[in-house]
Design a protein around this motif. Structure first.
Motif, PDB file in Angstrom:
ATOM      1  N   ASP A   1       0.838  -1.211   0.000  1.00 35.98           N
ATOM      2  CA  ASP A   1       0.000   0.000   0.000  1.00 35.98           C
ATOM      3  C   ASP A   1       0.874   1.262   0.000  1.00 35.98           C
ATOM      4  O   ASP A   1       0.546   2.262  -0.652  1.00 35.98           O
ATOM      5  CB  ASP A   1      -0.917   0.018   1.230  1.00 35.98           C
ATOM      6  N   ARG A   2       1.971   1.174   0.755  1.00 37.20           N
ATOM      7  CA  ARG A   2       2.856   2.336   0.833  1.00 37.20           C
ATOM      8  C   ARG A   2       3.476   2.628  -0.544  1.00 37.20           C
ATOM      9  O   ARG A   2       3.571   3.782  -0.964  1.00 37.20           O
ATOM     10  CB  ARG A   2       3.950   2.068   1.876  1.00 37.20           C
TER      11      ARG A   2
ATOM     12  N   ASP B   1       2.092   1.725  -3.333  1.00 29.95           N
ATOM     13  CA  ASP B   1       0.968   2.112  -4.179  1.00 29.95           C
ATOM     14  C   ASP B   1       0.677   3.612  -4.073  1.00 29.95           C
ATOM     15  O   ASP B   1       0.367   4.270  -5.075  1.00 29.95           O
ATOM     16  CB  ASP B   1      -0.271   1.314  -3.741  1.00 29.95           C
ATOM     17  N   ALA B   2       0.797   4.137  -2.839  1.00 22.63           N
ATOM     18  CA  ALA B   2       0.545   5.570  -2.631  1.00 22.63           C
ATOM     19  C   ALA B   2       1.568   6.397  -3.419  1.00 22.63           C
ATOM     20  O   ALA B   2       1.227   7.458  -3.977  1.00 22.63           O
ATOM     21  CB  ALA B   2       0.626   5.891  -1.138  1.00 22.63           C
TER      22      ALA B   2
ATOM     23  N   GLU C   1       0.609   6.227  -7.032  1.00 20.21           N
ATOM     24  CA  GLU C   1      -0.565   7.077  -7.257  1.00 20.21           C
ATOM     25  C   GLU C   1      -0.164   8.551  -7.306  1.00 20.21           C
ATOM     26  O   GLU C   1      -0.640   9.317  -8.158  1.00 20.21           O
ATOM     27  CB  GLU C   1      -1.581   6.823  -6.127  1.00 20.21           C
ATOM     28  N   GLY C   2       0.739   8.930  -6.401  1.00 18.33           N
ATOM     29  CA  GLY C   2       1.243  10.297  -6.393  1.00 18.33           C
ATOM     30  C   GLY C   2       1.886  10.666  -7.723  1.00 18.33           C
ATOM     31  O   GLY C   2       1.690  11.764  -8.252  1.00 18.33           O
TER      32      GLY C   2
END
Lengths: 281, 246
Positions: free
Chosen positions: A266-267, A269-270, A273-274
């Motif tokens: 998830d980290r 993925d963020a 996404e950024g």
């Protein structure tokens, strides 16, 4: 040419099978070590067959000894071909390292000098792999603890020439970059600035162990802990530069609950996404 | 090319002896940094044996096992990168390893673990149902061939290894063991690899079937009721995948 989705994945561990099946699909892909699926049948293949229906797949070899002076093991190469035929992975990758000598498999990714001779050896082997598998492969940069006096090329130059000669892609392991550069007291940012990032088809992130020696820090690529903060920073900087890339969380020893790996994914993925937002705006 | 070979030969030698190979360098303390490779090779292969021989490990303890495995690994590196095949020679090694001589059953416990590993990774095959085996037997002449599931293995031992193996599994408790020869049928059942105690006669029949002998030949030296017990056991565990008539 197939490629991995530009999302996050984890190295699949067989103990996580049930938990993964019960988890809503948060991952873009999974990666397996090729050598763990070279038996004839049984539970490993049953699990991988089931997961293949849900996930994009990266097959990651750890035993081909591409950097070895000896010819590639044809039996092993044929087993890789069978595996790729069976599961049609979205990516196949191996290492810039050697692991076999004199018929013995040493089960470690051992370093090689970087010079004109070894460049030819590695390129010939990659040509053979790509011809046999009928696909483009990715080559991973190693973590190293020593260097060779006979090296005449920087690792990044060596990799650049390999991609140019063979057309292979690269698997950029940012933890390996940080580990090697710390061990050799060089600058990981300078390494990444010289790295042929255009060829990167996948990124690996994993944890390392650290020891303080009188001669300076010794980092060991242990894959038994969370990704370290400086590695996250280098990852974010790289992604901002090149845009989203398939990113894998590796955790191979003292494997924790699946949720810990998913949190790491998830980290990443963020950060992906950024980068997407930054590019869109 | 020869230089590359020589470099790797020297590196390999250093992994054995601990001596830093010529031309290998590091920023300070090269011996310690080179030793990372040496430790990884030794530990990763020892660890592969720990995973393959958990019952032997439990019987002899962590320190003894790792010391023993270390000696084995040094002289018997894997010949292929498929580590789940590694250690097939470990039982034989234990037979000739003097410090393990006080546990005469230990090599056969290790053999059980080798066979369980083979069964786990053996090819998949659909078993025949009891009914279809029965139909095949009713249909044809006496001389038949039985093809068994690819995971089927047999072990025979001069020692009570089935009992010793069973009581050393997670959650099991020690109990008295009668010193006697034992035999077991090993096969894959879903995710599990049971070790089922069988008679010496059944062990002999199944071993002969696995060697490709026809049923009549495999059972030629036992009374029919003994042969029936063996066949019933194979049917009960769904280990027959084909009956051929000749």
């Amino acid at each position: 040419m197939t490629q991995l989705p530009e999302t996050t994945g984890i190295g699949f561990k067989r103990t996580h099978f049930d938990a993964l099946r019960q988890t809503p699909n948060r991952l873009g892909f999974i990666e397996v070590h090729a050598e763990n699926y070279m038996g004839d049948g049984g539970p490993p293949h049953a699990q991988l067959t089931a997961l293949r229906e849900e996930y994009a797949l990266s097959v990651h070899g750890v035993g081909l000894s591409i950097g070895g002076a000896e010819p590639l093991d044809r039996e092993h190469l044929n087993r890789l071909k069978q595996l790729c035929n069976r599961y049609a992975p979205d990516s196949f990758s191996e290492h810039l390292a050697w692991s076999s000598h004199g018929g013995a498999f040493l089960n470690d990714l051992l370093p090689l000098p970087y010079d004109a001779t070894t460049l030819t050896v590695v390129c010939d082997h990659i040509d053979q792999v790509q011809d046999t598998l009928g696909r483009r492969m990715l080559l991973e940069n190693p973590s190293t603890y020593v260097t060779f006096e006979t090296s005449t090329l920087a690792e990044t130059d060596f990799l650049t020439q390999i991609t140019a000669r063979t057309g292979c892609g690269l698997l950029l392991d940012i933890n390996n970059v940080f580990v090697s550069c710390t061990n050799h007291r060089t600058d990981p940012r300078a390494y990444l600035a010289d790295f042929p990032l255009h060829a990167v088809g996948e990124i690996h992130l994993g944890g390392h162990d650290a020891e303080d020696l009188p001669s300076g820090p010794l980092l060991i690529d242990a894959h038994g802990s969370p990704v370290a903060d400086p590695v996250w920073t280098l990852y974010a900087e790289t992604i901002m530069r090149i845009g989203p890339r398939a990113t894998l969380i590796e955790w191979d020893t003292d494997v924790p609950a699946l949720s810990v790996l998913l949190d790491e994914a998830d980290r990443a993925d963020a950060i992906l996404e950024g980068a997407r937002h930054a590019r869109a705006s | 090319m020869h230089a590359h070979r020589d470099t790797q030969a020297a590196f390999r030698n250093g992994l054995k002896t601990g001596a830093v190979p010529p031309g290998v360098t590091a920023v300070g303390d090269v011996a310690r940094r080179f030793s990372v490779y040496r430790n990884t090779v030794a530990h990763s292969l020892t660890d592969a044996l720990c995973q393959r021989f958990p019952t032997v490990l439990r019987l002899v303890g962590d320190a003894f096992f790792k010391a023993t495995a270390g000696v084995f690994v040094a002289d018997n590196p894997p010949r292929s990168a498929i580590l789940h095949d590694y250690g097939a020679a470990f039982p034989e090694f234990l037979s000739g390893f003097p410090p393990a001589a006080t546990l005469p059953y230990l090599p056969d416990i290790a053999r059980i673990e080798v066979l369980r590993g083979q069964a786990y990774h053996a090819a998949d095959a659909l078993p025949m149902t009891a009914q279809s085996v029965s139909d095949a037997f009713a249909a044809g002449p006496e001389e038949r061939g039985l093809t068994l599931h690819p995971s089927v293995r047999v072990i025979t031992s001069d020692h009570p290894v089935v009992a010793i193996w069973a009581m050393n599994q997670p959650g099991a408790r020690p109990r008295p063991v009668t010193p006697e020869p034992q035999a077991a049928l090993i096969f894959r059942l879903g995710e599990n690899i049971p070790v089922v105690s069988i008679t010496a006669d059944t062990a002999r029949i199944v071993t002969r079937l696995l060697a490709g002998e026809r049923l009549g030949t495999a059972c030629s030296d036992v009374p029919p009721q003994i042969a029936s017990v063996a066949i019933e056991l194979l049917i009960q565990h769904e280990l027959i995948i084909q009956v051929t008539q000749t």
